[in-house]
Design an enzyme around this catalytic site. Structure first.
Site, PDB file in Angstrom:
ATOM      1  N   GLY A 188      58.451  19.867 -45.278  1.00 37.22           N
ATOM      2  CA  GLY A 188      57.987  19.007 -46.377  1.00 37.22           C
ATOM      3  C   GLY A 188      59.135  18.601 -47.286  1.00 37.22           C
ATOM      4  N   GLU A 212      51.149  18.401 -48.021  1.00 36.22           N
ATOM      5  CA  GLU A 212      50.286  19.592 -48.093  1.00 36.22           C
ATOM      6  C   GLU A 212      51.041  20.703 -47.393  1.00 36.22           C
ATOM      7  OE1 GLU A 212      47.483  19.689 -49.676  1.00 36.22           O
ATOM      8  OE2 GLU A 212      46.939  17.582 -49.890  1.00 36.22           O
ATOM      9  N   LYS A 258      50.922  11.887 -35.602  1.00 37.48           N
ATOM     10  CA  LYS A 258      51.569  12.796 -34.645  1.00 37.48           C
ATOM     11  C   LYS A 258      50.982  14.190 -34.807  1.00 37.48           C
ATOM     12  CE  LYS A 258      55.102  15.613 -34.588  1.00 37.48           C
ATOM     13  NZ  LYS A 258      54.685  16.673 -33.658  1.00 37.48           N
ATOM     14  N   GLY A 282      52.171  20.665 -43.335  1.00 35.93           N
ATOM     15  CA  GLY A 282      53.005  21.566 -42.543  1.00 35.93           C
ATOM     16  C   GLY A 282      53.771  22.497 -43.444  1.00 35.93           C
ATOM     17  N   SER A 283      54.907  22.950 -42.964  1.00 40.01           N
ATOM     18  CA  SER A 283      55.652  23.970 -43.705  1.00 40.01           C
ATOM     19  C   SER A 283      56.384  23.366 -44.904  1.00 40.01           C
ATOM     20  CB  SER A 283      56.658  24.630 -42.770  1.00 40.01           C
ATOM     21  OG  SER A 283      57.567  23.663 -42.310  1.00 40.01           O
ATOM     22  N   THR A 284      56.668  24.221 -45.861  1.00 43.46           N
ATOM     23  CA  THR A 284      57.368  23.770 -47.059  1.00 43.46           C
ATOM     24  C   THR A 284      58.775  23.288 -46.710  1.00 43.46           C
ATOM     25  OG1 THR A 284      56.018  25.125 -48.504  1.00 43.46           O
ATOM     26  CG2 THR A 284      58.200  24.563 -49.326  1.00 43.46           C
ATOM     27  N   GLU A 310      55.355  33.393 -46.594  1.00 40.71           N
ATOM     28  CA  GLU A 310      54.123  33.097 -45.864  1.00 40.71           C
ATOM     29  C   GLU A 310      54.244  33.700 -44.461  1.00 40.71           C
ATOM     30  OE1 GLU A 310      53.511  28.944 -44.846  1.00 40.71           O
ATOM     31  OE2 GLU A 310      51.400  29.137 -45.393  1.00 40.71           O
ATOM     32  N   CYS A 324      46.794  27.889 -44.245  1.00 40.78           N
ATOM     33  CA  CYS A 324      47.672  27.684 -45.404  1.00 40.78           C
ATOM     34  C   CYS A 324      47.127  28.376 -46.645  1.00 40.78           C
ATOM     35  CB  CYS A 324      47.824  26.194 -45.664  1.00 40.78           C
ATOM     36  SG  CYS A 324      46.258  25.326 -45.727  1.00 40.78           S
TER      37      CYS A 324
HETATM   38  P1  TAP Z   1      55.838  22.541 -39.424  1.00 37.04           P
HETATM   39  O1  TAP Z   1      56.791  23.225 -38.561  1.00 37.04           O
HETATM   40  O2  TAP Z   1      56.301  22.035 -40.741  1.00 37.04           O
HETATM   41  O3  TAP Z   1      55.255  21.338 -38.553  1.00 37.04           O
HETATM   42  C1  TAP Z   1      54.274  20.462 -39.029  1.00 37.04           C
HETATM   43  C2  TAP Z   1      54.372  19.151 -38.287  1.00 37.04           C
HETATM   44  O4  TAP Z   1      55.599  18.498 -38.624  1.00 37.04           O
HETATM   45  C3  TAP Z   1      54.396  19.302 -36.767  1.00 37.04           C
HETATM   46  O5  TAP Z   1      53.727  18.212 -36.196  1.00 37.04           O
HETATM   47  C4  TAP Z   1      55.885  19.260 -36.478  1.00 37.04           C
HETATM   48  O6  TAP Z   1      56.196  18.946 -35.150  1.00 37.04           O
HETATM   49  C5  TAP Z   1      56.340  18.195 -37.437  1.00 37.04           C
HETATM   50  N1  TAP Z   1      57.762  18.214 -37.778  1.00 37.04           N
HETATM   51  C6  TAP Z   1      58.677  19.184 -37.561  1.00 37.04           C
HETATM   52  N2  TAP Z   1      59.875  18.814 -38.044  1.00 37.04           N
HETATM   53  C7  TAP Z   1      59.716  17.582 -38.590  1.00 37.04           C
HETATM   54  C8  TAP Z   1      60.580  16.669 -39.271  1.00 37.04           C
HETATM   55  N3  TAP Z   1      61.852  16.951 -39.512  1.00 37.04           N
HETATM   56  N4  TAP Z   1      60.078  15.492 -39.709  1.00 37.04           N
HETATM   57  C9  TAP Z   1      58.774  15.184 -39.514  1.00 37.04           C
HETATM   58  N5  TAP Z   1      57.909  16.009 -38.872  1.00 37.04           N
HETATM   59  C10 TAP Z   1      58.366  17.194 -38.422  1.00 37.04           C
HETATM   60  O7  TAP Z   1      54.566  23.420 -39.746  1.00 37.04           O
HETATM   61  P2  TAP Z   1      53.671  24.215 -38.702  1.00 37.04           P
HETATM   62  O8  TAP Z   1      54.410  25.431 -38.313  1.00 37.04           O
HETATM   63  O9  TAP Z   1      53.164  23.315 -37.643  1.00 37.04           O
HETATM   64  O10 TAP Z   1      52.403  24.591 -39.600  1.00 37.04           O
HETATM   65  C11 TAP Z   1      52.364  25.691 -40.390  1.00 37.04           C
HETATM   66  C12 TAP Z   1      52.612  25.323 -41.840  1.00 37.04           C
HETATM   67  O11 TAP Z   1      51.700  24.309 -42.269  1.00 37.04           O
HETATM   68  C13 TAP Z   1      52.396  26.488 -42.762  1.00 37.04           C
HETATM   69  O12 TAP Z   1      53.426  26.576 -43.697  1.00 37.04           O
HETATM   70  C14 TAP Z   1      51.080  26.150 -43.441  1.00 37.04           C
HETATM   71  O13 TAP Z   1      50.901  26.744 -44.688  1.00 37.04           O
HETATM   72  C15 TAP Z   1      51.130  24.677 -43.525  1.00 37.04           C
HETATM   73  N6  TAP Z   1      49.793  24.110 -43.671  1.00 37.04           N
HETATM   74  C16 TAP Z   1      49.437  23.609 -44.880  1.00 37.04           C
HETATM   75  C17 TAP Z   1      48.151  23.104 -45.058  1.00 37.04           C
HETATM   76  C18 TAP Z   1      47.800  22.553 -46.409  1.00 37.04           C
HETATM   77  S1  TAP Z   1      46.459  21.700 -46.521  1.00 37.04           S
HETATM   78  N7  TAP Z   1      48.553  22.747 -47.438  1.00 37.04           N
HETATM   79  C19 TAP Z   1      47.241  23.104 -44.020  1.00 37.04           C
HETATM   80  C20 TAP Z   1      47.620  23.622 -42.789  1.00 37.04           C
HETATM   81  C21 TAP Z   1      48.920  24.123 -42.632  1.00 37.04           C
HETATM   82  P3  TAP Z   1      56.262  20.171 -34.085  1.00 37.04           P
HETATM   83  O14 TAP Z   1      54.910  20.656 -33.904  1.00 37.04           O
HETATM   84  O15 TAP Z   1      56.813  19.605 -32.862  1.00 37.04           O
HETATM   85  O16 TAP Z   1      57.199  21.170 -34.702  1.00 37.04           O
END
Ligand code: TAP
Length: 487
Positions: free
Chosen positions: A243, A260, A186, A238-240, A391, A294
């Site tokens: 996670g 991650e 997804k 994704g976000s902590t 962050e 990230c």
């Molecule tokens: P999230 O809001 O956590 O979303 C990540 C993914 O999870 C999206 O596809 C999201 O869908 C989905 N999601 C949301 N709620 C969920 C749930 N309850 N169960 C399962 N999946 C769910 O993060 P983001 O805002 O997209 O990304 C930014 C974060 O990712 C930052 O904290 C960044 O540091 C982290 N990140 C980490 C890394 C590594 S390698 N550590 C790399 C890149 C990014 P939606 O898009 O519809 O919300």
């Protein structure tokens, strides 16, 4: 004078065909779009396409297709044969690189020079690298006895964020397929298009139906996938916060997971560092992809006696950066990915100023349409400020100082995260000492934001667990218990 301009370049958009609406990619074919939501170009807020919102029944179908493929053709295929598919995918990504770069830039808002030079080539490199492993897994040192061939988990549910849509997809799908798993992925709600174009690549590569399934939707779709009883392993980036919710939701099940998560990296500059080079590293460390990274070097720790010199050079250099149309090859910074992300960045910067930080940005006029935030430097930041602990995920650098290497280490480690760090110094012995002391999965020395498929990437503490890339990244996708079969 700083050059901040916005000049859309519509002719380059002809490079890629964007459908009006997209279905889900399940069992080797696209479904007919039903309930859809728009995905927009964050640089000008125009709708790019309508994509499908996958519900629980769609998740069931995708997981069932992945299961059939795992128990059928893919599960029985030799590693050498699987490797050929990965090579083919890698080659097609290279051949279609311009399409992917343009589509990613339109959907995400990041500058075309980044998608062209980083996202797409590094994604292809991940498929090439993992293609090479597919028939050599028994030599990867993964099994308990060293004698068994490591076995795949089965069906892997993968959920990825919006900041590197294609690259995160490659980090997830390439090792999963190389090790013999099948996948339901997804992508993020705001950046689904490159994953859907990747589905076309799977068709073009004749990948057997069901080996890769792409289901679009919001967090509810992600949750349904993660909680699906027939998914054997979860790979989440994704976000902590999300996670942690995932870790809670699968606790007590047999599912394996790699998480991650977020970061708050320190980029540490000593007084003996080559300052001009360090300034370039600070800039790429925090302004690459508008800081929506990230491992972004979002906390600059600079030795007190060179603070003024470094900050002055940094500001001078920032005045030469171009913020503007992401499709323009000369743009250094593009748009913020979404309104929600822009609001979050704005609120955190305001909190930083309220807590006493001094805010500076080069003079600039941002476009009226779209989501934009100027490159920003916050000086006078203390360790307790929210901009030093949370962050921000935006083009915002928080500057702190230190006097001794011990103090630098203490401040760098004073975070809930532990994903990456950077060290700038002339002394090799200091680099080695710092790398040993810093609680970060990756420590860059006299460089920043270097990615390579051969190198494992992942975090300590609240940055998650598991590694992606390198031999270590394969571990997450196999079970290494010795086989009980005797012949
Ligand atoms: P999230 O809001 O956590 O979303 C990540 C993914 O999870 C999206 O596809 C999201 O869908 C989905 N999601 C949301 N709620 C969920 C749930 N309850 N169960 C399962 N999946 C769910 O993060 P983001 O805002 O997209 O990304 C930014 C974060 O990712 C930052 O904290 C960044 O540091 C982290 N990140 C980490 C890394 C590594 S390698 N550590 C790399 C890149 C990014 P939606 O898009 O519809 O919300």
């Amino acid at each position: 004078m700083p050059k901040f301009e916005y000049a859309p370049a519509p002719e380059s958009r002809a490079i890629v065909t964007i459908e009006k609406s997209y279905g889900l990619f399940i069992d080797g074919a696209f479904t007919r779009p039903k309930a859809t939501f728009p995905t927009i170009n964050p640089a000008d807020e125009t709708v790019l396409a309508e994509v499908s919102q996958a519900g629980p029944k769609d998740v069931d179908k995708a997981v069932a297709a992945a299961r059939r493929a795992y128990e059928g053709v893919w599960g029985r295929m030799s590693g050498a044969e699987r490797g050929k598919y990965l090579f083919r995918i890698a080659r097609i990504l290279q051949e279609r690189a311009r399409e992917f770069a343009v589509l990613e830039t339109l959907d995400n808002g990041k500058p075309i020079k980044e998608t062209r030079d980083v996202d797409v080539p590094v994604a292809a490199a991940h498929f090439f690298y993992h293609a090479g492993w597919a028939d050599k897994l028994e030599y990867a040192g993964l099994s308990a006895s060293g004698a068994d061939v490591p076995r795949p988990h089965g069906v892997v549910g993968q959920v990825i964020p919006w900041n590197f849509p294609l690259l995160m997809l490659a980090w997830k799908i390439a090792p999963a397929l190389a090790t013999g798993n099948t996948v339901v992925l997804k992508p993020a709600e705001t950046t689904p298009l490159s994953a859907l174009l990747f589905a076309e690549v799977c068709q073009q590569a004749d990948l057997p139906a069901g080996v890769v399934n792409i289901i679009t939707g919001d967090g509810r779709t992600g949750q349904a996938l993660v909680e699906h009883p027939d998914v054997d392993k979860i790979a989440f980036t994704g976000s902590t916060d999300v996670g942690k919710a995932i870790a809670r939701s699968i606790a007590g099940t047999a599912k394996k997971a790699t998480l991650e998560l977020g970061g708050k990296a320190a980029n540490i500059v000593f007084d003996d560092a080559p300052i001009d080079q360090a300034v370039e590293g600070i800039i790429s460390g925090i302004f690459f992809n508008q800081g929506q990274v990230c491992c972004a070097g979002s906390r600059l720790l600079v030795q007190e006696n060179v603070h003024d010199q470094v900050v002055a050079k940094l500001k001078r250099r920032l005045e030469t950066l171009r913020v503007g149309d992401p499709m323009d090859k000369n743009s250094d910074l593009g748009a913020i990915n979404s309104k929600a992300q822009l609001d979050r960045i704005t609120a955190l910067v305001e909190a930083g100023v309220a807590e006493g930080a001094e805010r500076w940005s080069p003079e600039c006029t941002l476009p009226a349409k779209g989501y934009w935030f100027p490159p920003t430097v916050l000086t006078g930041v203390s360790q307790t400020h929210r901009v030093a602990t949370e962050e921000i995920f935006g083009p915002v650098l928080s500057v702190l100082t230190f006097r001794t290497p011990q103090e630098a280490v203490a401040k760098a480690n004073n975070t809930a995260y532990g994903l990456s760090a950077g060290v700038w110094t002339e002394k090799g012995s200091r680099i080695l000492w710092m790398a040993d002391q810093l609680r970060a999965g990756v420590v860059w020395a006299n460089t920043f934001n270097r990615f390579d498929p051969t190198s494992p990437f992942g975090g300590y503490k609240e940055s998650g667990y598991g590694r992606e890339g390198g031999r270590h990244g394969l571990e997450a996708y196999v079970t290494t218990a010795p086989s009980t079969l005797t012949g």
